[in-house]
Design a protein around this motif. Structure first.
Motif, PDB file in Angstrom:
ATOM      1  N   TRP A 113      15.947  46.078  48.607  1.00 26.00           N
ATOM      2  CA  TRP A 113      16.328  45.393  49.842  1.00 26.00           C
ATOM      3  C   TRP A 113      17.819  45.488  50.131  1.00 26.00           C
ATOM      4  O   TRP A 113      18.204  45.750  51.282  1.00 26.00           O
ATOM      5  CB  TRP A 113      15.894  43.930  49.777  1.00 26.00           C
ATOM      6  N   ILE A 114      18.650  45.280  49.151  1.00 23.57           N
ATOM      7  CA  ILE A 114      20.096  45.329  49.377  1.00 23.57           C
ATOM      8  C   ILE A 114      20.529  46.738  49.763  1.00 23.57           C
ATOM      9  O   ILE A 114      21.331  46.931  50.674  1.00 23.57           O
ATOM     10  CB  ILE A 114      20.859  44.811  48.135  1.00 23.57           C
ATOM     11  N   ALA A 115      19.973  47.732  49.080  1.00 28.30           N
ATOM     12  CA  ALA A 115      20.305  49.118  49.412  1.00 28.30           C
ATOM     13  C   ALA A 115      19.808  49.475  50.818  1.00 28.30           C
ATOM     14  O   ALA A 115      20.492  50.196  51.548  1.00 28.30           O
ATOM     15  CB  ALA A 115      19.695  50.065  48.383  1.00 28.30           C
ATOM     16  N   ALA A 116      18.643  48.965  51.210  1.00 27.40           N
ATOM     17  CA  ALA A 116      18.118  49.237  52.557  1.00 27.40           C
ATOM     18  C   ALA A 116      19.028  48.624  53.613  1.00 27.40           C
ATOM     19  O   ALA A 116      19.341  49.265  54.631  1.00 27.40           O
ATOM     20  CB  ALA A 116      16.697  48.695  52.693  1.00 27.40           C
ATOM     21  N   LEU A 117      19.462  47.396  53.386  1.00 28.60           N
ATOM     22  CA  LEU A 117      20.364  46.741  54.326  1.00 28.60           C
ATOM     23  C   LEU A 117      21.694  47.473  54.399  1.00 28.60           C
ATOM     24  O   LEU A 117      22.238  47.699  55.495  1.00 28.60           O
ATOM     25  CB  LEU A 117      20.560  45.282  53.912  1.00 28.60           C
ATOM     26  N   ALA A 118      22.228  47.866  53.255  1.00 23.32           N
ATOM     27  CA  ALA A 118      23.489  48.615  53.232  1.00 23.32           C
ATOM     28  C   ALA A 118      23.334  49.955  53.944  1.00 23.32           C
ATOM     29  O   ALA A 118      24.230  50.369  54.696  1.00 23.32           O
ATOM     30  CB  ALA A 118      23.944  48.827  51.790  1.00 23.32           C
ATOM     31  N   TYR A 119      22.209  50.635  53.721  1.00 26.99           N
ATOM     32  CA  TYR A 119      21.967  51.932  54.361  1.00 26.99           C
ATOM     33  C   TYR A 119      21.974  51.791  55.885  1.00 26.99           C
ATOM     34  O   TYR A 119      22.654  52.544  56.580  1.00 26.99           O
ATOM     35  CB  TYR A 119      20.634  52.505  53.874  1.00 26.99           C
ATOM     36  N   VAL A 120      21.241  50.810  56.392  1.00 25.87           N
ATOM     37  CA  VAL A 120      21.192  50.602  57.841  1.00 25.87           C
ATOM     38  C   VAL A 120      22.576  50.258  58.377  1.00 25.87           C
ATOM     39  O   VAL A 120      23.009  50.797  59.402  1.00 25.87           O
ATOM     40  CB  VAL A 120      20.162  49.511  58.203  1.00 25.87           C
ATOM     41  N   GLY A 121      23.290  49.377  57.678  1.00 30.01           N
ATOM     42  CA  GLY A 121      24.633  48.992  58.117  1.00 30.01           C
ATOM     43  C   GLY A 121      25.591  50.162  58.154  1.00 30.01           C
ATOM     44  O   GLY A 121      26.343  50.341  59.121  1.00 30.01           O
ATOM     45  N   ILE A 122      25.564  50.986  57.127  1.00 29.86           N
ATOM     46  CA  ILE A 122      26.463  52.150  57.063  1.00 29.86           C
ATOM     47  C   ILE A 122      26.115  53.166  58.146  1.00 29.86           C
ATOM     48  O   ILE A 122      27.004  53.680  58.829  1.00 29.86           O
ATOM     49  CB  ILE A 122      26.414  52.788  55.659  1.00 29.86           C
ATOM     50  N   ILE A 123      24.828  53.436  58.323  1.00 30.52           N
ATOM     51  CA  ILE A 123      24.406  54.419  59.327  1.00 30.52           C
ATOM     52  C   ILE A 123      24.795  53.962  60.727  1.00 30.52           C
ATOM     53  O   ILE A 123      25.358  54.737  61.516  1.00 30.52           O
ATOM     54  CB  ILE A 123      22.885  54.682  59.231  1.00 30.52           C
ATOM     55  N   VAL A 124      24.506  52.717  61.055  1.00 31.06           N
ATOM     56  CA  VAL A 124      24.831  52.202  62.392  1.00 31.06           C
ATOM     57  C   VAL A 124      26.345  52.188  62.607  1.00 31.06           C
ATOM     58  O   VAL A 124      26.829  52.608  63.668  1.00 31.06           O
ATOM     59  CB  VAL A 124      24.208  50.802  62.593  1.00 31.06           C
ATOM     60  N   LEU A 162      28.758  54.013  61.095  1.00 33.60           N
ATOM     61  CA  LEU A 162      29.287  55.375  61.236  1.00 33.60           C
ATOM     62  C   LEU A 162      28.899  55.999  62.572  1.00 33.60           C
ATOM     63  O   LEU A 162      29.717  56.662  63.215  1.00 33.60           O
ATOM     64  CB  LEU A 162      28.815  56.253  60.084  1.00 33.60           C
ATOM     65  N   PHE A 163      27.655  55.779  62.973  1.00 38.42           N
ATOM     66  CA  PHE A 163      27.199  56.332  64.253  1.00 38.42           C
ATOM     67  C   PHE A 163      28.035  55.775  65.410  1.00 38.42           C
ATOM     68  O   PHE A 163      28.483  56.527  66.274  1.00 38.42           O
ATOM     69  CB  PHE A 163      25.716  56.028  64.468  1.00 38.42           C
ATOM     70  N   LEU A 164      28.246  54.461  65.417  1.00 39.25           N
ATOM     71  CA  LEU A 164      29.034  53.853  66.492  1.00 39.25           C
ATOM     72  C   LEU A 164      30.492  54.289  66.449  1.00 39.25           C
ATOM     73  O   LEU A 164      31.097  54.534  67.495  1.00 39.25           O
ATOM     74  CB  LEU A 164      28.927  52.334  66.434  1.00 39.25           C
ATOM     75  N   LEU A 165      31.064  54.393  65.254  1.00 39.92           N
ATOM     76  CA  LEU A 165      32.458  54.823  65.152  1.00 39.92           C
ATOM     77  C   LEU A 165      32.653  56.260  65.615  1.00 39.92           C
ATOM     78  O   LEU A 165      33.564  56.553  66.387  1.00 39.92           O
ATOM     79  CB  LEU A 165      32.948  54.679  63.710  1.00 39.92           C
ATOM     80  N   VAL A 166      31.793  57.143  65.141  1.00 40.79           N
ATOM     81  CA  VAL A 166      31.969  58.560  65.453  1.00 40.79           C
ATOM     82  C   VAL A 166      31.532  58.870  66.871  1.00 40.79           C
ATOM     83  O   VAL A 166      32.274  59.474  67.651  1.00 40.79           O
ATOM     84  CB  VAL A 166      31.212  59.443  64.435  1.00 40.79           C
ATOM     85  N   LEU A 168      33.787  69.725  67.458  1.00 41.60           N
ATOM     86  CA  LEU A 168      34.066  68.698  66.458  1.00 41.60           C
ATOM     87  C   LEU A 168      32.924  67.680  66.410  1.00 41.60           C
ATOM     88  O   LEU A 168      32.510  67.259  65.327  1.00 41.60           O
ATOM     89  CB  LEU A 168      35.390  67.993  66.754  1.00 41.60           C
ATOM     90  N   ILE A 169      32.406  67.306  67.551  1.00 46.86           N
ATOM     91  CA  ILE A 169      31.280  66.364  67.606  1.00 46.86           C
ATOM     92  C   ILE A 169      30.069  66.956  66.894  1.00 46.86           C
ATOM     93  O   ILE A 169      29.377  66.272  66.136  1.00 46.86           O
ATOM     94  CB  ILE A 169      30.933  65.992  69.067  1.00 46.86           C
ATOM     95  N   MET A 170      29.797  68.244  67.112  1.00 50.89           N
ATOM     96  CA  MET A 170      28.656  68.885  66.443  1.00 50.89           C
ATOM     97  C   MET A 170      28.884  68.955  64.931  1.00 50.89           C
ATOM     98  O   MET A 170      27.954  68.734  64.146  1.00 50.89           O
ATOM     99  CB  MET A 170      28.393  70.270  67.031  1.00 50.89           C
ATOM    100  N   ALA A 171      30.103  69.246  64.497  1.00 52.53           N
ATOM    101  CA  ALA A 171      30.402  69.285  63.063  1.00 52.53           C
ATOM    102  C   ALA A 171      30.251  67.895  62.446  1.00 52.53           C
ATOM    103  O   ALA A 171      29.704  67.750  61.343  1.00 52.53           O
ATOM    104  CB  ALA A 171      31.816  69.821  62.840  1.00 52.53           C
ATOM    105  N   LEU A 172      30.708  66.874  63.160  1.00 54.23           N
ATOM    106  CA  LEU A 172      30.552  65.509  62.662  1.00 54.23           C
ATOM    107  C   LEU A 172      29.081  65.098  62.622  1.00 54.23           C
ATOM    108  O   LEU A 172      28.654  64.404  61.694  1.00 54.23           O
ATOM    109  CB  LEU A 172      31.348  64.536  63.530  1.00 54.23           C
ATOM    110  N   ALA A 173      28.304  65.533  63.607  1.00 51.07           N
ATOM    111  CA  ALA A 173      26.868  65.229  63.614  1.00 51.07           C
ATOM    112  C   ALA A 173      26.169  65.887  62.420  1.00 51.07           C
ATOM    113  O   ALA A 173      25.305  65.273  61.783  1.00 51.07           O
ATOM    114  CB  ALA A 173      26.235  65.690  64.922  1.00 51.07           C
ATOM    115  N   LEU A 217      23.803  65.225  57.067  1.00 49.14           N
ATOM    116  CA  LEU A 217      23.783  65.553  55.640  1.00 49.14           C
ATOM    117  C   LEU A 217      24.008  64.313  54.790  1.00 49.14           C
ATOM    118  O   LEU A 217      23.302  64.086  53.800  1.00 49.14           O
ATOM    119  CB  LEU A 217      24.829  66.621  55.317  1.00 49.14           C
ATOM    120  N   ALA A 218      24.979  63.512  55.173  1.00 45.21           N
ATOM    121  CA  ALA A 218      25.269  62.298  54.410  1.00 45.21           C
ATOM    122  C   ALA A 218      24.110  61.304  54.477  1.00 45.21           C
ATOM    123  O   ALA A 218      23.776  60.667  53.483  1.00 45.21           O
ATOM    124  CB  ALA A 218      26.548  61.653  54.922  1.00 45.21           C
ATOM    125  N   ALA A 219      23.485  61.198  55.636  1.00 42.44           N
ATOM    126  CA  ALA A 219      22.412  60.210  55.824  1.00 42.44           C
ATOM    127  C   ALA A 219      21.126  60.585  55.092  1.00 42.44           C
ATOM    128  O   ALA A 219      20.340  59.700  54.750  1.00 42.44           O
ATOM    129  CB  ALA A 219      22.127  60.042  57.314  1.00 42.44           C
TER     130      ALA A 219
END
Length: 157
Positions: free
Chosen positions: A69-80, A82-86, A100-105, A110-112
């Motif tokens: 559960w903690i890892a799932a919550l952390a995963y969602v938080g990190i993904i959201v 990073l997505f909003l920041l980038v 640059l946007i395509m390289a970041l995507a 890959l990270a996700a």
């Protein structure tokens, strides 16, 4: 001669206590996949990198199914985040070029997915060890600890 078979919930009679505890902590789904990996981690004295396709392709579903559960919550938080920041702030405010946007995507994808694929088994191993230690502190008999771990383990129910 027909070999006797054992269900994942009932360990073979010659199984050592650590393996029986791992079998109970993992639960019946895919126990035959995880036991050799966890045995290798135990022999090395630490969890290492190993590939888990389910953790890669269905990361959030895998985390929830394995009750991480903690890892799932952390995963969602990190993904959201990073997505909003980038793609939110970075794209609009800084007007980054499309390349640059395509390289970041690509890096984001890959990270996700690839990182959970490489470290999912180690994450589950650590969680199982914590639950095993807690069960052993709560119960003086290994069989009782195994029964407690089986009640908490993942299942297809």
């Amino acid at each position: 001669m027909i070999e006797p078979t054992f269900s994942p919930a009932t360990p073979p009679p010659e199984e050592d206590a650590t393996t029986a505890l791992y079998r109970s902590a993992i639960g019946p789904p895919h126990v035959d996949y995880y036991l050799p990996i966890f045995t290798r981690f135990e022999a090395a004295g630490r969890a290492g990198i190993s590939w888990n396709t389910a953790a890669c392709l269905w990361t959030l579903n895998w985390l929830v199914f394995r009750k991480l559960w903690i890892a799932a919550l952390a995963y969602v938080g990190i993904i959201v985040t990073l997505f909003l920041l980038v793609f939110g702030i970075g794209w609009v405010v800084f007007e980054w070029p499309d390349a640059l946007i395509m390289a970041l995507a690509l890096g984001f994808g890959l990270a996700a997915f690839v990182l959970p694929g490489f470290f999912g088994n180690a994450l589950l191993h650590g969680n199982c060890r914590k639950r095993m230690a807690k069960a052993l502190v709560s119960h003086s008999v290994v069989a009782e600890a195994c029964a407690d771990l089986q009640r908490q383990a993942s299942s297809h129910k």
